[in-house]
Design a protein around this motif. Structure first.
Motif, PDB file in Angstrom:
ATOM      1  N   ARG A 253      29.637 -47.628  -5.404  1.00 27.07           N
ATOM      2  CA  ARG A 253      29.099 -47.900  -6.740  1.00 27.07           C
ATOM      3  C   ARG A 253      30.037 -48.726  -7.606  1.00 27.07           C
ATOM      4  N   PRO A 257      24.860 -50.764  -7.453  1.00 32.61           N
ATOM      5  CA  PRO A 257      24.196 -49.460  -7.497  1.00 32.61           C
ATOM      6  C   PRO A 257      23.861 -48.980  -6.088  1.00 32.61           C
ATOM      7  N   THR A 258      24.146 -47.713  -5.810  1.00 34.00           N
ATOM      8  CA  THR A 258      23.994 -47.167  -4.466  1.00 34.00           C
ATOM      9  C   THR A 258      23.150 -45.912  -4.520  1.00 34.00           C
ATOM     10  N   VAL A 507      27.070 -53.853 -12.621  1.00 32.85           N
ATOM     11  CA  VAL A 507      26.663 -52.525 -12.149  1.00 32.85           C
ATOM     12  C   VAL A 507      26.028 -51.727 -13.278  1.00 32.85           C
ATOM     13  N   ALA A 511      22.117 -50.638 -13.191  1.00 32.49           N
ATOM     14  CA  ALA A 511      21.841 -49.200 -13.201  1.00 32.49           C
ATOM     15  C   ALA A 511      20.891 -48.838 -14.331  1.00 32.49           C
ATOM     16  N   ALA A 525      26.869 -43.492 -12.232  1.00 37.47           N
ATOM     17  CA  ALA A 525      26.229 -44.723 -11.809  1.00 37.47           C
ATOM     18  C   ALA A 525      27.223 -45.853 -11.705  1.00 37.47           C
ATOM     19  N   THR A 526      28.163 -45.898 -12.660  1.00 42.16           N
ATOM     20  CA  THR A 526      29.198 -46.927 -12.576  1.00 42.16           C
ATOM     21  C   THR A 526      30.288 -46.533 -11.609  1.00 42.16           C
ATOM     22  N   GLY A 527      30.442 -45.212 -11.405  1.00 41.87           N
ATOM     23  CA  GLY A 527      31.386 -44.764 -10.391  1.00 41.87           C
ATOM     24  C   GLY A 527      32.833 -45.071 -10.717  1.00 41.87           C
TER      25      GLY A 527
END
Length: 535
Positions: A253, A257-258, A507, A511, A525-527
């Motif tokens: 991420r 986005p994963t 990202v 997201a 989401a941004t990780g």
């Protein structure tokens, strides 16, 4: 006088069919009996000849004999004329060769040496001149054919040269499949990327970095002015433990986005992990909602096209089947299989009026980080462990088993599980090699023995590869370590040469478009995208 309704003479269809079947059976029986009859006669009638009592029999026989004699004389006369005119025909043939045929001197010399025997019997062979002319023209055709082959395109010559080099090194089967199908598959892959609005990049959860290509990510980001969206889909998450899955999600991420996904049920006797809420239904619903949200936000009159790309056998078609079955549609829309190469052409599947899926065949994408350092044998073994090579195209699976043992040996826990799975004793090291002893033990345990009880190492290696492909052997890779740059550092920020634009903003923006912020927490989401990868 007849009273009442007249009776119909029509025969029921059932009765008519019964009569036809009985008649056909009777005919078959008669044919069988006729074949067994020793007095069987051919149906072809023979000529009965002329009856002896016919009064003009002698006259007819004389006429037949006279016709036969005249025919023989005519054939003899033609042979004499042809023999007499043979010299003139040879002179004419030589003139044609000198005036009409543009042959090299070497070709003519070879032609004369090859056909000395035929030219010596010209006096007895009336067809020598015609044969000589035909052979000369055949030599001319071969000469022109060689000239055409010399005028091939440079690209084609390089391709054929690559094939020859691969054949000399014994890796012809995989090389031919990779190169011969690469052009056709690249066209389909580019067609998917060009026509898709959202690209789902399917990765194998056991080795996401091995099934990932930075060049493909750059191409998708640069296509159509950077208006396309790229999402990582981490498939086969049931084959890795939850802690490893969380680490990979946080790592991936940072780039895009994963989404984790379980697209299909595991193979029989596969060693899987329970991820609780991450079920086949739950993960497919999350993916569908994310795509639906993006389609609604665009407000286009046409439907949004979602392209699915990835390595062979990572589960691209299974992703489509999971989405269609989630909507209550028919299952098995896209054909799937445990081996690579099931999908061979572009396939379009319509989810609803706003979403269309594009399934593409698997391609071994270029990977500069792996291909520049690994040898051809090592790269071939890596592709076999990624299930990117069909079993029928694996010439020697032993290097792949060797690579698998080296990877599992890094984790004592995984290596002990491998030994327990096959119930093997401790391995013996012979000249620093444990692969041979491992394959011998597996061959004895699984009955892969040849004549005289000799272990079949090739069959044993194929068994290990199959068990690894189906998830019976546990194994995975850990994400690379990421170094976090200190906030107070005055050093200049390195310029990113990979993806276009600020990756952190990309990202976060994507997201938000797919509404992925609330799925894994506020900053999941941004990780932690501030800590960019340096490996």
């Amino acid at each position: 006088m007849k009273i009442g309704k007249p009776k119909s003479k029509r025969v029921p269809v059932r009765l008519r069919h019964k009569i036809e079947k009985a008649s056909a059976a009777k005919q078959r029986k008669a044919r069988k009996q006729a074949k067994k009859n020793p007095e069987w006669r051919s149906k072809v009638k023979k000529d009965p000849g002329i009856p002896n009592l016919f009064p003009y029999k002698d006259k007819i026989l004389q006429e037949i004999e006279e016709k036969r004699r005249l025919k023989e004389e005519e054939n003899a006369r033609r042979r004499e004329l042809a023999r007499a005119g043979n010299i003139g025909n040879d002179t004419t043939a030589d003139a044609e060769l000198e005036a009409g045929d543009e042959l090299d001197e070497e070709d003519l010399q070879d032609f004369g040496s090859d056909n000395e025997g035929s030219m010596e019997v010209d006096d007895s062979n009336p067809m020598a001149a015609l044969l000589a002319s035909a052979q000369a023209r055949a030599a001319k055709f071969e000469h022109r054919k060689e000239a055409d082959e010399d005028a091939m395109d440079e690209d084609e010559e390089e391709d054929f040269a690559d094939f020859e080099d691969e054949d000399e090194e014994g890796t012809s089967s995989i090389a031919v499949r990779k190169d011969s199908s690469r052009r056709a598959f690249d066209k389909v892959y580019k067609q998917v990327v060009d026509s898709a609005d959202v690209v789902l990049y399917v990765l194998d959860a056991r080795d996401p970095q091995g099934t990932r290509s930075k060049e493909v990510e750059q191409e998708v980001m640069a296509a159509d002015g950077g208006s396309k969206r790229l999402i990582f889909v981490l498939n086969k998450i049931d084959l890795i433990p939850p802690t490893v899955l969380k680490s990979w999600l946080n790592f991936l991420r940072r780039s895009f986005p994963t989404l984790p996904l379980r697209a299909s049920k595991p193979a029989p006797n596969a060693n899987t992990f329970d991820h609780k809420e991450l079920t086949i239904k739950g993960t497919s619903e999350i993916l569908f909602k994310a795509l639906k949200t993006f389609a609604d936000s665009k407000q286009l009159k046409r439907s949004i096209k979602v392209g699915i790309i990835g390595y062979p056998n990572v589960g691209k078609s299974s992703v489509i089947n999971a989405l269609t079955s989630r909507l209550g549609g028919r299952t098995g829309v896209a054909p799937v299989g445990a081996e690579a190469g099931v999908t061979t052409s572009l396939r379009e599947v319509k989810l609803d009026n706003k979403l269309k899926l594009l399934d593409s065949p698997g391609i071994v994408f270029p990977n500069t980080t792996e291909g520049s350092k690994a040898s051809k044998i090592e790269e071939k073994a890596r592709l076999i462990l990624l299930n990117a090579v069909p079993p029928r195209e694996i010439d020697d699976p032993a290097p792949a088993v060797n690579l698998l043992l080296r990877r599992l040996s890094a984790s004592p826990d995984l290596f002990s599980k491998l030994m327990d799975f096959y119930s093997l004793p401790p391995l013996h090291t012979i000249d620093g090699d444990t692969t041979t002893d491992f394959l011998v033990q597996v061959a004895r345990k699984r009955g892969r023995l040849g004549k005289g009880g000799v272990p079949n190492l090739h069959s044993a290696a194929q068994t290990v590869i199959t068990d690894w492909r189906d998830g019976r052997i546990q194994g995975w890779t850990d994400p690379p370590k990421v170094t976090v740059a200190p906030a107070s550092s005055t050093a200049p920020k390195p310029v990113s040469t990979g993806l276009i634009g600020d990756q952190k903003e990309i990202v976060k923006e994507w997201a938000a478009e797919f509404k992925l912020d609330g799925l894994w927490g506020d900053d999941a989401a941004t990780g932690g995208v501030d800590a960019m990868e340096t490996s």
